[in-house]
Design a protein around this motif. Structure first.
Motif, mmCIF file in Angstrom:
data_model
loop_
_atom_site.group_PDB
_atom_site.id
_atom_site.type_symbol
_atom_site.label_atom_id
_atom_site.label_comp_id
_atom_site.label_asym_id
_atom_site.label_seq_id
_atom_site.Cartn_x
_atom_site.Cartn_y
_atom_site.Cartn_z
ATOM 1 N N ARG A 1 0.809 -1.216 0.000
ATOM 2 C CA ARG A 1 0.000 0.000 0.000
ATOM 3 C C ARG A 1 0.843 1.267 0.000
ATOM 4 O O ARG A 1 0.347 2.347 0.249
ATOM 5 N N CYS A 2 2.125 1.133 -0.278
ATOM 6 C CA CYS A 2 3.037 2.262 -0.174
ATOM 7 C C CYS A 2 3.863 2.334 -1.452
ATOM 8 O O CYS A 2 4.300 1.311 -1.974
ATOM 9 N N THR A 3 4.088 3.529 -1.981
ATOM 10 C CA THR A 3 4.880 3.682 -3.197
ATOM 11 C C THR A 3 5.862 4.838 -3.041
ATOM 12 O O THR A 3 5.602 5.799 -2.314
ATOM 13 N N VAL A 4 7.001 4.721 -3.733
ATOM 14 C CA VAL A 4 7.953 5.828 -3.817
ATOM 15 C C VAL A 4 7.568 6.627 -5.054
ATOM 16 O O VAL A 4 7.846 6.235 -6.178
ATOM 17 N N SER A 5 6.882 7.747 -4.838
ATOM 18 C CA SER A 5 6.357 8.514 -5.967
ATOM 19 C C SER A 5 7.378 9.477 -6.546
ATOM 20 O O SER A 5 7.236 9.931 -7.667
ATOM 21 N N GLU A 6 8.411 9.803 -5.788
ATOM 22 C CA GLU A 6 9.447 10.721 -6.286
ATOM 23 C C GLU A 6 10.768 10.400 -5.617
ATOM 24 O O GLU A 6 10.825 10.163 -4.408
ATOM 25 N N LEU A 7 11.831 10.385 -6.424
ATOM 26 C CA LEU A 7 13.163 10.039 -5.931
ATOM 27 C C LEU A 7 14.186 10.889 -6.663
ATOM 28 O O LEU A 7 14.042 11.131 -7.868
ATOM 29 N N SER A 8 15.187 11.377 -5.948
ATOM 30 C CA SER A 8 16.235 12.183 -6.592
ATOM 31 C C SER A 8 16.911 11.355 -7.678
ATOM 32 O O SER A 8 17.575 10.365 -7.389
ATOM 33 N N SER A 9 16.703 11.740 -8.933
ATOM 34 C CA SER A 9 17.238 10.965 -10.049
ATOM 35 C C SER A 9 18.722 11.228 -10.280
ATOM 36 O O SER A 9 19.420 10.384 -10.834
ATOM 37 N N HIS A 10 19.215 12.374 -9.845
ATOM 38 C CA HIS A 10 20.630 12.712 -10.025
ATOM 39 C C HIS A 10 21.387 12.495 -8.710
ATOM 40 O O HIS A 10 20.812 12.651 -7.624
ATOM 41 N N PRO A 11 22.657 12.141 -8.774
ATOM 42 C CA PRO A 11 23.448 11.979 -7.541
ATOM 43 C C PRO A 11 23.441 13.258 -6.710
ATOM 44 O O PRO A 11 23.463 14.366 -7.242
ATOM 45 N N ILE A 12 23.401 13.097 -5.399
ATOM 46 C CA ILE A 12 23.392 14.243 -4.480
ATOM 47 C C ILE A 12 24.840 14.616 -4.157
ATOM 48 O O ILE A 12 25.580 13.796 -3.604
ATOM 49 N N PRO A 13 25.286 15.818 -4.492
ATOM 50 C CA PRO A 13 26.679 16.217 -4.235
ATOM 51 C C PRO A 13 26.972 16.267 -2.740
ATOM 52 O O PRO A 13 26.060 16.393 -1.913
ATOM 53 N N PRO A 14 28.249 16.181 -2.366
ATOM 54 C CA PRO A 14 28.628 16.292 -0.951
ATOM 55 C C PRO A 14 28.130 17.598 -0.337
ATOM 56 O O PRO A 14 28.233 18.662 -0.951
ATOM 57 N N GLY A 15 27.560 17.499 0.852
ATOM 58 C CA GLY A 15 27.070 18.680 1.555
ATOM 59 C C GLY A 15 25.667 19.099 1.182
ATOM 60 O O GLY A 15 25.114 20.018 1.788
ATOM 61 N N GLU A 16 25.060 18.451 0.194
ATOM 62 C CA GLU A 16 23.718 18.834 -0.236
ATOM 63 C C GLU A 16 22.705 17.750 0.133
ATOM 64 O O GLU A 16 23.061 16.669 0.600
ATOM 65 N N SER A 17 21.416 18.052 -0.118
ATOM 66 C CA SER A 17 20.333 17.146 0.266
ATOM 67 C C SER A 17 19.404 16.881 -0.911
ATOM 68 O O SER A 17 19.316 17.680 -1.844
ATOM 69 N N GLY A 18 18.739 15.749 -0.853
ATOM 70 C CA GLY A 18 17.723 15.384 -1.826
ATOM 71 C C GLY A 18 16.545 14.791 -1.080
ATOM 72 O O GLY A 18 16.629 14.497 0.111
ATOM 73 N N LYS A 19 15.432 14.592 -1.777
ATOM 74 C CA LYS A 19 14.245 14.086 -1.089
ATOM 75 C C LYS A 19 13.722 12.815 -1.743
ATOM 76 O O LYS A 19 13.909 12.574 -2.938
ATOM 77 N N VAL A 20 13.094 12.014 -0.914
ATOM 78 C CA VAL A 20 12.399 10.809 -1.358
ATOM 79 C C VAL A 20 10.954 10.956 -0.899
ATOM 80 O O VAL A 20 10.683 11.047 0.306
ATOM 81 N N THR A 21 10.028 11.012 -1.847
ATOM 82 C CA THR A 21 8.613 11.178 -1.524
ATOM 83 C C THR A 21 7.931 9.820 -1.506
ATOM 84 O O THR A 21 7.990 9.081 -2.492
ATOM 85 N N VAL A 22 7.316 9.488 -0.386
ATOM 86 C CA VAL A 22 6.598 8.227 -0.232
ATOM 87 C C VAL A 22 5.105 8.535 -0.147
ATOM 88 O O VAL A 22 4.678 9.377 0.655
ATOM 89 N N SER A 23 4.319 7.873 -0.978
ATOM 90 C CA SER A 23 2.875 8.072 -1.003
ATOM 91 C C SER A 23 2.171 6.791 -0.569
ATOM 92 O O SER A 23 2.700 5.689 -0.754
ATOM 93 N N TRP A 24 0.990 6.934 -0.021
ATOM 94 C CA TRP A 24 0.240 5.763 0.434
ATOM 95 C C TRP A 24 -1.256 6.022 0.342
ATOM 96 O O TRP A 24 -1.710 7.163 0.366
ATOM 97 N N LYS A 25 -2.006 4.934 0.220
ATOM 98 C CA LYS A 25 -3.465 4.982 0.214
ATOM 99 C C LYS A 25 -3.971 3.862 1.111
ATOM 100 O O LYS A 25 -3.926 2.693 0.739
ATOM 101 N N PRO A 26 -4.440 4.176 2.308
ATOM 102 C CA PRO A 26 -4.846 3.137 3.262
ATOM 103 C C PRO A 26 -6.228 2.576 2.948
ATOM 104 O O PRO A 26 -7.240 2.955 3.541
ATOM 105 N N ILE A 27 -6.292 1.635 2.024
ATOM 106 C CA ILE A 27 -7.583 1.065 1.634
ATOM 107 C C ILE A 27 -7.856 -0.249 2.350
ATOM 108 O O ILE A 27 -8.750 -0.994 1.979
ATOM 109 N N ASP A 28 -7.099 -0.543 3.390
ATOM 110 C CA ASP A 28 -7.358 -1.734 4.187
ATOM 111 C C ASP A 28 -8.425 -1.432 5.230
ATOM 112 O O ASP A 28 -9.044 -0.370 5.230
#
Length: 202
Positions: free
Chosen positions: A104-131
């Motif tokens: 019930r959980c998906t990674v809807s967005e992921l940093s496609s490019h390498p994250i340089p030293p000292g910088e940040s990227g995000k991973v977006t997790v989406s979910w739909k609780p249909i249970d």
């Protein structure tokens, strides 16, 4: 006369022996070396033995401040998402990849490019609780090129509620005959305090 010469010879031999032993036991101080010449010294293979080995290519270091997100209470028909921040505290680019999620959980967005030293990227997790209503927990696994943390487990937790719920949510009618009807039963459950009524169906 002969005895005197012989005694003198023995004394001289004893002195020579003592001086020799003393010289062998005394540690020798290292000879001074010209630092300018030493720094450029190389062996037969052209390698400067006096210089420290150069550090090989660095490695990334992933830092995730928050690996678990509690969304609180969510209606069973709603959707949710959350951004997990991945910071690179190393000295080489950080690469991320999804290794799959629970159903019930998906990674809807992921940093496609390498994250340089000292910088940040995000991973977006989406979910739909249909249970069914109640406690909810799903996971997503992220792969990294950090040698110390090759796998990062992200967790989504919370509680699912519903104003109305049909139990079961699906009816499977097998063995239907063209000459006979087939029926099934489901319960419509209301979680509201106010009374409700069914006014129609389609």
């Amino acid at each position: 006369m002969k005895v005197t010469l012989f005694s003198l010879l023995i004394v001289l031999l004893g002195l020579a022996f003592g001086v020799g032993v003393s010289m062998l036991q005394t540690p020798k101080a290292p000879l001074p070396v010209d630092s300018s010449r030493r720094a450029g010294f190389a062996d037969a293979h052209g390698v400067d033995r006096d210089r420290p080995a150069l550090k090989a290519g660095g490695s990334p270091k992933v830092v995730v401040k928050e690996k678990e997100y509690h969304f609180g209470t969510l209606d069973i028909a709603a959707k949710g998402s959350h951004d997990f921040v991945f910071r690179n505290a190393g000295d080489a680019p950080l690469k991320l990849a999804s290794a799959g999620t629970s159903c019930r959980c998906t990674v809807s967005e992921l940093s496609s490019h390498p994250i340089p030293p000292g910088e940040s990227g995000k991973v977006t997790v989406s979910w739909k609780p249909i249970d069914n209503v109640g406690p909810y927990e799903q996971t997503a696994t992220i792969l990294t090129n950090d040698p110390e943390q090759p796998r990062i487990e992200l967790t989504i937790t919370g509680r699912v509620t519903a104003a109305l719920q049909l139990l079961p949510s699906e009816l499977v009618l097998n063995g239907a005959d063209s000459s006979e009807g087939v029926s099934g039963t489901a319960r419509l459950v209301c979680y509201l305090k106010e009374p409700f009524e069914i006014r129609g169906h389609e």
